[in-house]
Design a protein around this motif. Structure first.
Motif, PDB file in Angstrom:
ATOM      1  N   VAL A 119       0.824  -1.214   0.000  1.00  0.00           N
ATOM      2  CA  VAL A 119       0.000   0.000   0.000  1.00  0.00           C
ATOM      3  C   VAL A 119       0.856   1.262   0.000  1.00  0.00           C
ATOM      4  CG1 VAL A 119      -1.891  -1.170   1.170  1.00  0.00           C
ATOM      5  CG2 VAL A 119      -0.202   0.091   2.529  1.00  0.00           C
ATOM      6  N   ALA A 120       2.179   1.097   0.064  1.00  0.00           N
ATOM      7  CA  ALA A 120       3.082   2.250   0.021  1.00  0.00           C
ATOM      8  C   ALA A 120       3.021   2.925  -1.346  1.00  0.00           C
ATOM      9  CB  ALA A 120       4.512   1.809   0.323  1.00  0.00           C
ATOM     10  N   ASN A 121       3.424   4.181  -1.390  1.00  0.00           N
ATOM     11  CA  ASN A 121       3.480   4.944  -2.648  1.00  0.00           C
ATOM     12  C   ASN A 121       2.120   4.971  -3.360  1.00  0.00           C
ATOM     13  OD1 ASN A 121       6.359   5.618  -2.615  1.00  0.00           O
ATOM     14  ND2 ASN A 121       6.679   3.409  -2.904  1.00  0.00           N
ATOM     15  N   ASN A 122       1.062   5.262  -2.565  1.00  0.00           N
ATOM     16  CA  ASN A 122      -0.288   5.368  -3.123  1.00  0.00           C
ATOM     17  C   ASN A 122      -0.762   4.097  -3.807  1.00  0.00           C
ATOM     18  OD1 ASN A 122      -0.526   8.060  -2.269  1.00  0.00           O
ATOM     19  ND2 ASN A 122       0.441   8.815  -4.131  1.00  0.00           N
ATOM     20  N   GLY A 123      -0.281   2.952  -3.312  1.00  0.00           N
ATOM     21  CA  GLY A 123      -0.722   1.680  -3.859  1.00  0.00           C
ATOM     22  C   GLY A 123       0.199   1.098  -4.908  1.00  0.00           C
ATOM     23  N   LEU A 124       1.228   1.825  -5.304  1.00  0.00           N
ATOM     24  CA  LEU A 124       2.162   1.295  -6.305  1.00  0.00           C
ATOM     25  C   LEU A 124       3.068   0.230  -5.709  1.00  0.00           C
ATOM     26  CD1 LEU A 124       3.257   4.527  -8.219  1.00  0.00           C
ATOM     27  CD2 LEU A 124       1.286   3.044  -8.615  1.00  0.00           C
ATOM     28  N   GLY A 125       3.269   0.273  -4.400  1.00  0.00           N
ATOM     29  CA  GLY A 125       4.165  -0.673  -3.765  1.00  0.00           C
ATOM     30  C   GLY A 125       5.597  -0.180  -3.726  1.00  0.00           C
ATOM     31  N   GLN A 126       6.531  -1.118  -3.575  1.00  0.00           N
ATOM     32  CA  GLN A 126       7.938  -0.775  -3.442  1.00  0.00           C
ATOM     33  C   GLN A 126       8.601  -0.581  -4.803  1.00  0.00           C
ATOM     34  OE1 GLN A 126       9.176  -0.208  -0.322  1.00  0.00           O
ATOM     35  NE2 GLN A 126       7.034  -0.575   0.234  1.00  0.00           N
ATOM     36  N   PRO A 127       9.452   0.440  -4.936  1.00  0.00           N
ATOM     37  CA  PRO A 127      10.173   0.627  -6.207  1.00  0.00           C
ATOM     38  C   PRO A 127      11.055  -0.587  -6.495  1.00  0.00           C
ATOM     39  CG  PRO A 127      10.376   2.561  -4.793  1.00  0.00           C
ATOM     40  CD  PRO A 127       9.782   1.476  -3.946  1.00  0.00           C
ATOM     41  N   LEU A 128      11.120  -0.965  -7.753  1.00  0.00           N
ATOM     42  CA  LEU A 128      11.971  -2.081  -8.138  1.00  0.00           C
ATOM     43  C   LEU A 128      13.416  -1.615  -8.219  1.00  0.00           C
ATOM     44  CD1 LEU A 128       9.754  -3.767 -10.862  1.00  0.00           C
ATOM     45  CD2 LEU A 128      10.242  -4.623  -8.568  1.00  0.00           C
ATOM     46  N   LEU A 129      14.335  -2.442  -7.743  1.00  0.00           N
ATOM     47  CA  LEU A 129      15.746  -2.096  -7.761  1.00  0.00           C
ATOM     48  C   LEU A 129      16.266  -2.022  -9.193  1.00  0.00           C
ATOM     49  CD1 LEU A 129      17.000  -4.381  -4.837  1.00  0.00           C
ATOM     50  CD2 LEU A 129      16.480  -1.931  -4.759  1.00  0.00           C
ATOM     51  N   MET A 133      13.389   4.229 -14.221  1.00  0.00           N
ATOM     52  CA  MET A 133      12.070   4.800 -14.468  1.00  0.00           C
ATOM     53  C   MET A 133      11.105   4.354 -13.371  1.00  0.00           C
ATOM     54  SD  MET A 133      11.614   4.936 -18.614  1.00  0.00           S
ATOM     55  CE  MET A 133      11.658   3.181 -18.920  1.00  0.00           C
ATOM     56  N   ASN A 134       9.833   4.578 -13.596  1.00  0.00           N
ATOM     57  CA  ASN A 134       8.817   4.352 -12.573  1.00  0.00           C
ATOM     58  C   ASN A 134       8.276   2.925 -12.623  1.00  0.00           C
ATOM     59  OD1 ASN A 134       8.409   7.072 -11.232  1.00  0.00           O
ATOM     60  ND2 ASN A 134       8.299   7.616 -13.404  1.00  0.00           N
ATOM     61  N   TRP A 135       9.072   2.010 -12.105  1.00  0.00           N
ATOM     62  CA  TRP A 135       8.714   0.601 -12.015  1.00  0.00           C
ATOM     63  C   TRP A 135       8.572   0.221 -10.549  1.00  0.00           C
ATOM     64  CZ3 TRP A 135       7.951  -2.739 -16.189  1.00  0.00           C
ATOM     65  CH2 TRP A 135       8.251  -2.197 -17.434  1.00  0.00           C
ATOM     66  N   TYR A 136       7.485  -0.496 -10.245  1.00  0.00           N
ATOM     67  CA  TYR A 136       7.189  -0.851  -8.857  1.00  0.00           C
ATOM     68  C   TYR A 136       6.717  -2.308  -8.784  1.00  0.00           C
ATOM     69  CZ  TYR A 136       7.171   4.199  -7.956  1.00  0.00           C
ATOM     70  OH  TYR A 136       7.514   5.518  -7.853  1.00  0.00           O
ATOM     71  N   ALA A 137       6.929  -2.909  -7.621  1.00  0.00           N
ATOM     72  CA  ALA A 137       6.424  -4.261  -7.363  1.00  0.00           C
ATOM     73  C   ALA A 137       4.962  -4.135  -6.938  1.00  0.00           C
ATOM     74  CB  ALA A 137       7.252  -4.944  -6.283  1.00  0.00           C
ATOM     75  N   THR A 138       4.103  -3.813  -7.874  1.00  0.00           N
ATOM     76  CA  THR A 138       2.704  -3.520  -7.595  1.00  0.00           C
ATOM     77  C   THR A 138       1.905  -4.799  -7.392  1.00  0.00           C
ATOM     78  OG1 THR A 138       2.877  -1.528  -8.963  1.00  0.00           O
ATOM     79  CG2 THR A 138       0.665  -2.295  -8.421  1.00  0.00           C
ATOM     80  N   HIS A 139       1.114  -4.824  -6.338  1.00  0.00           N
ATOM     81  CA  HIS A 139       0.269  -5.985  -6.040  1.00  0.00           C
ATOM     82  C   HIS A 139      -0.870  -6.065  -7.043  1.00  0.00           C
ATOM     83  CE1 HIS A 139      -2.358  -8.710  -3.715  1.00  0.00           C
ATOM     84  NE2 HIS A 139      -1.251  -9.057  -3.055  1.00  0.00           N
ATOM     85  N   PHE A 300       4.994 -19.993 -21.054  1.00  0.00           N
ATOM     86  CA  PHE A 300       3.934 -20.058 -20.051  1.00  0.00           C
ATOM     87  C   PHE A 300       4.526 -19.815 -18.679  1.00  0.00           C
ATOM     88  CE2 PHE A 300       1.207 -22.576 -17.046  1.00  0.00           C
ATOM     89  CZ  PHE A 300       0.121 -21.701 -17.081  1.00  0.00           C
ATOM     90  N   VAL A 301       3.981 -18.823 -17.993  1.00  0.00           N
ATOM     91  CA  VAL A 301       4.383 -18.527 -16.627  1.00  0.00           C
ATOM     92  C   VAL A 301       3.183 -18.844 -15.735  1.00  0.00           C
ATOM     93  CG1 VAL A 301       5.183 -16.775 -15.015  1.00  0.00           C
ATOM     94  CG2 VAL A 301       5.923 -16.688 -17.404  1.00  0.00           C
ATOM     95  N   GLY A 302       3.273 -19.915 -14.974  1.00  0.00           N
ATOM     96  CA  GLY A 302       2.150 -20.324 -14.140  1.00  0.00           C
ATOM     97  C   GLY A 302       2.347 -21.732 -13.618  1.00  0.00           C
ATOM     98  N   GLY A 303       1.382 -22.191 -12.867  1.00  0.00           N
ATOM     99  CA  GLY A 303       1.449 -23.535 -12.297  1.00  0.00           C
ATOM    100  C   GLY A 303       0.146 -24.278 -12.498  1.00  0.00           C
ATOM    101  N   LYS A 304       0.124 -25.535 -12.079  1.00  0.00           N
ATOM    102  CA  LYS A 304      -1.086 -26.339 -12.172  1.00  0.00           C
ATOM    103  C   LYS A 304      -2.047 -25.953 -11.052  1.00  0.00           C
ATOM    104  CE  LYS A 304       1.381 -30.300 -14.162  1.00  0.00           C
ATOM    105  NZ  LYS A 304       1.688 -31.742 -14.026  1.00  0.00           N
ATOM    106  N   HIS A 340       7.677 -14.819  -8.613  1.00  0.00           N
ATOM    107  CA  HIS A 340       7.530 -13.751  -7.639  1.00  0.00           C
ATOM    108  C   HIS A 340       8.452 -12.570  -7.937  1.00  0.00           C
ATOM    109  CE1 HIS A 340       5.042 -16.555  -5.517  1.00  0.00           C
ATOM    110  NE2 HIS A 340       6.054 -17.377  -5.261  1.00  0.00           N
ATOM    111  N   SER A 341       9.183 -12.644  -9.021  1.00  0.00           N
ATOM    112  CA  SER A 341      10.089 -11.567  -9.410  1.00  0.00           C
ATOM    113  C   SER A 341       9.549 -10.891 -10.669  1.00  0.00           C
ATOM    114  CB  SER A 341      11.499 -12.102  -9.676  1.00  0.00           C
ATOM    115  OG  SER A 341      12.321 -11.089 -10.223  1.00  0.00           O
ATOM    116  N   PRO A 342       9.043  -9.664 -10.560  1.00  0.00           N
ATOM    117  CA  PRO A 342       8.455  -8.991 -11.724  1.00  0.00           C
ATOM    118  C   PRO A 342       9.380  -8.950 -12.938  1.00  0.00           C
ATOM    119  CG  PRO A 342       7.954  -7.762  -9.731  1.00  0.00           C
ATOM    120  CD  PRO A 342       8.923  -8.838  -9.333  1.00  0.00           C
ATOM    121  N   MET A 343      10.656  -8.642 -12.714  1.00  0.00           N
ATOM    122  CA  MET A 343      11.561  -8.517 -13.846  1.00  0.00           C
ATOM    123  C   MET A 343      11.871  -9.861 -14.488  1.00  0.00           C
ATOM    124  SD  MET A 343      12.091  -5.304 -14.436  1.00  0.00           S
ATOM    125  CE  MET A 343      10.347  -5.121 -14.112  1.00  0.00           C
ATOM    126  N   GLU A 344      11.849 -10.920 -13.686  1.00  0.00           N
ATOM    127  CA  GLU A 344      12.053 -12.264 -14.242  1.00  0.00           C
ATOM    128  C   GLU A 344      10.868 -12.635 -15.137  1.00  0.00           C
ATOM    129  OE1 GLU A 344      14.474 -14.375 -14.160  1.00  0.00           O
ATOM    130  OE2 GLU A 344      15.802 -13.725 -12.547  1.00  0.00           O
TER     131      GLU A 344
END
Length: 482
Positions: A119-129, A133-139, A300-304, A340-344
């Motif tokens: 919920v930090a940064n108005n809901g954007l979440g934590q900035p990505l390392l 630019m404006n990239w965040y680990a947004t839920h 495909f990124v996902g599980g059964k 669980h890694s946005p950039m991955e």
């Protein structure tokens, strides 16, 4: 959280240089000025002022040209400082218990995870390392908070409810719902939703009664299923917000609508990780994904999903992808995972021509919007993953930006995914990717602190469509009276 107090916008529907100037001719008819030089000077000055006004109107009030057709979507670099295409909206001054007050106990907002970082940064979440630019680990279930923050600073906002076409109710319903999933007492689970509608329809009844709620809207960050508990049905933690009679009159924006009973529900994008502040950031990203080399035919990124009939197709997808040398498989599960890694996740999609989007816990996936952000053509197996959900945002011509493979034919092994995708010509893939890349702006939530992003984002699009909807309701009611 919101740490700023928005400054009032200029009056809506007003333009600079539109005030009537006093005539150069005196109102006293007995005192005409006949000096030729003064007349020429006055004429020259008037022309100069008029030209200046035209230039101001051109540069300040030009908007990006965004055209969505079955073939393409284009975004032109201009500015959007005025309210364009949408009616003025009023934000209900709700007591904090309905929104920001919930954040005081952010660690308890979700029974599965601590939401405080999200919920930090108005809901954007934590900035990505390592991100300039404006990239965040947004839920994925935080859209309601981002929308609220964007609307706080939006040029179409009015502080005068008498001037409003739309009324926004800033309720963090998704965050509340996920905090009480395990509450066995239905009365307690439903309490805040019931309290909200009592406040809106009784304590603020003047604005509600104007059109019976047809000009009101809610934005929810979770799926509609979480707010439609049915009597006698399975209890998986939902409340009854969307079943309440007053809410049935409103427009409800949700990341997944109920395809059969959601007559007043409209799908909005899941938030991805990119929240640009300027059109230059957006154009730079579009150019990057447009020119990438993509060594994988599909990924495909996902599980059964065990025990879920609608997710049965995932078993065959994982099998076929794992057996193909042209598919990149990223299996998701508990514990440490690339999922669980946005950039991955984006990294895999940016190397793929097609990205498989199978239903999971529900019909829709945040992954659909991640893939479009990565310039990867989505492949759907159920019409309810996108086609029946996001009509406000996606082209009517489904084949212009996506591939559809019937899940039943895949589940029984009748259709081979690799064969279907390999048969799409190189030229068609190029055309489809261009449509996908040009859809990115309207599916993106711009940074809430930006006042002039220079393109129409997801929030601008929903305001335009809501305005069109309400104006249609008004015209229909007037026609009925006549």
């Amino acid at each position: 959280m919101f740490f700023r107090k928005p400054s009032p916008t200029s009056p809506l529907n007003s333009l600079p240089c539109t005030e009537k100037s006093e005539s150069p001719k005196s109102k006293d008819t007995h005192h005409h000025i006949n000096t030729t030089g003064l007349l020429k000077f006055t004429l020259f000055t008037s022309l100069l002022i008029a030209a200046s006004c035209l230039l101001i109107l051109y540069f300040k009030f030009s908007t990006p040209t965004t055209t969505v057709t079955a073939a393409t979507t284009t975004t032109t670099k201009t500015t959007t400082t005025q309210c364009d295409g949408s009616g003025p909206f009023y934000i209900y001054p709700l007591p904090s218990r309905f929104n920001l007050g919930l954040l005081e106990h952010c660690q308890n907002l979700n029974i599965y995870t601590n939401m405080c970082p999200h919920v930090a940064n108005n809901g954007l979440g934590q900035p990505l390392l390592n991100s300039a630019m404006n990239w965040y680990a947004t839920h994925q279930f935080i859209a309601e908070m981002i929308i609220h923050s964007r609307l706080e600073n939006h040029p179409c906002r009015t502080w005068d409810p008498d001037q409003a076409l739309l009324f926004y109710i800033p309720f963090y319903g998704g965050l509340y719902a996920s905090s009480v999933f395990r509450e066995p007492d239905h009365g307690l689970r439903d309490a805040l939703a019931v309290d909200l509608m009592d406040f809106v329809t009784n304590q603020q009844r003047r604005w509600w009664q104007r059109r019976g709620g047809e000009d009101h809207f809610l934005a929810l960050g979770r799926t509609a299923w979480d707010f439609m508990r049915a009597d006698g049905g399975a209890d998986f933690g939902a409340n009854i917000l969307l079943n309440l009679p007053p809410v049935q009159n409103m427009s409800v924006l949700t990341v997944e609508r109920q395809p059969w009973e959601g007559h007043n529900q409209n799908g909005i994008p899941y938030p991805s990780y990119f929240h640009p502040k300027t059109v230059d950031e957006m154009l730079t990203w579009q150019d990057r994904v447009r020119g990438l080399e993509r060594p994988y035919l599909f990924s495909f990124v996902g599980g059964k999903r065990k025990g879920l009939e609608k997710a049965k197709v995932r078993d065959e997808i994982v099998k076929q992808c794992g057996e193909s040398t042209r598919c990149e498989l990223v299996q998701c599960g508990s514990g440490s995972s690339k999922c669980h890694s946005p950039m991955e996740v984006l990294g895999v999609m940016m190397k793929s021509q097609f990205c498989l989007q199978a239903p999971g816990d529900s019909f829709t996936r945040r992954s659909t919007f991640d893939s479009i952000l990565a310039g990867c053509i989505p492949v759907f197996f159920s019409p309810h993953t996108a086609y029946t959900q996001y009509a406000w945002y996606l082209p009517e011509d489904k084949a212009s930006y996506s591939v559809y493979i019937d899940e039943k034919e895949v589940s029984v092994g009748k259709k081979k995914i690799e064969e279907v995708l390999a048969n799409v010509s190189t030229e068609k893939v190029k055309r489809m990717r261009e449509v996908v890349v040009n859809l990115i702006p309207r599916l993106t939530y711009a940074h809430p602190n930006a006042s002039d992003v220079g393109f129409k984002d997801a929030v601008d699009m929903l305001l335009q469509r809501l305005s069109h909807h309400v104006r249609g309701k008004i015209l229909s009611s007037r026609s009925a009276v006549i």
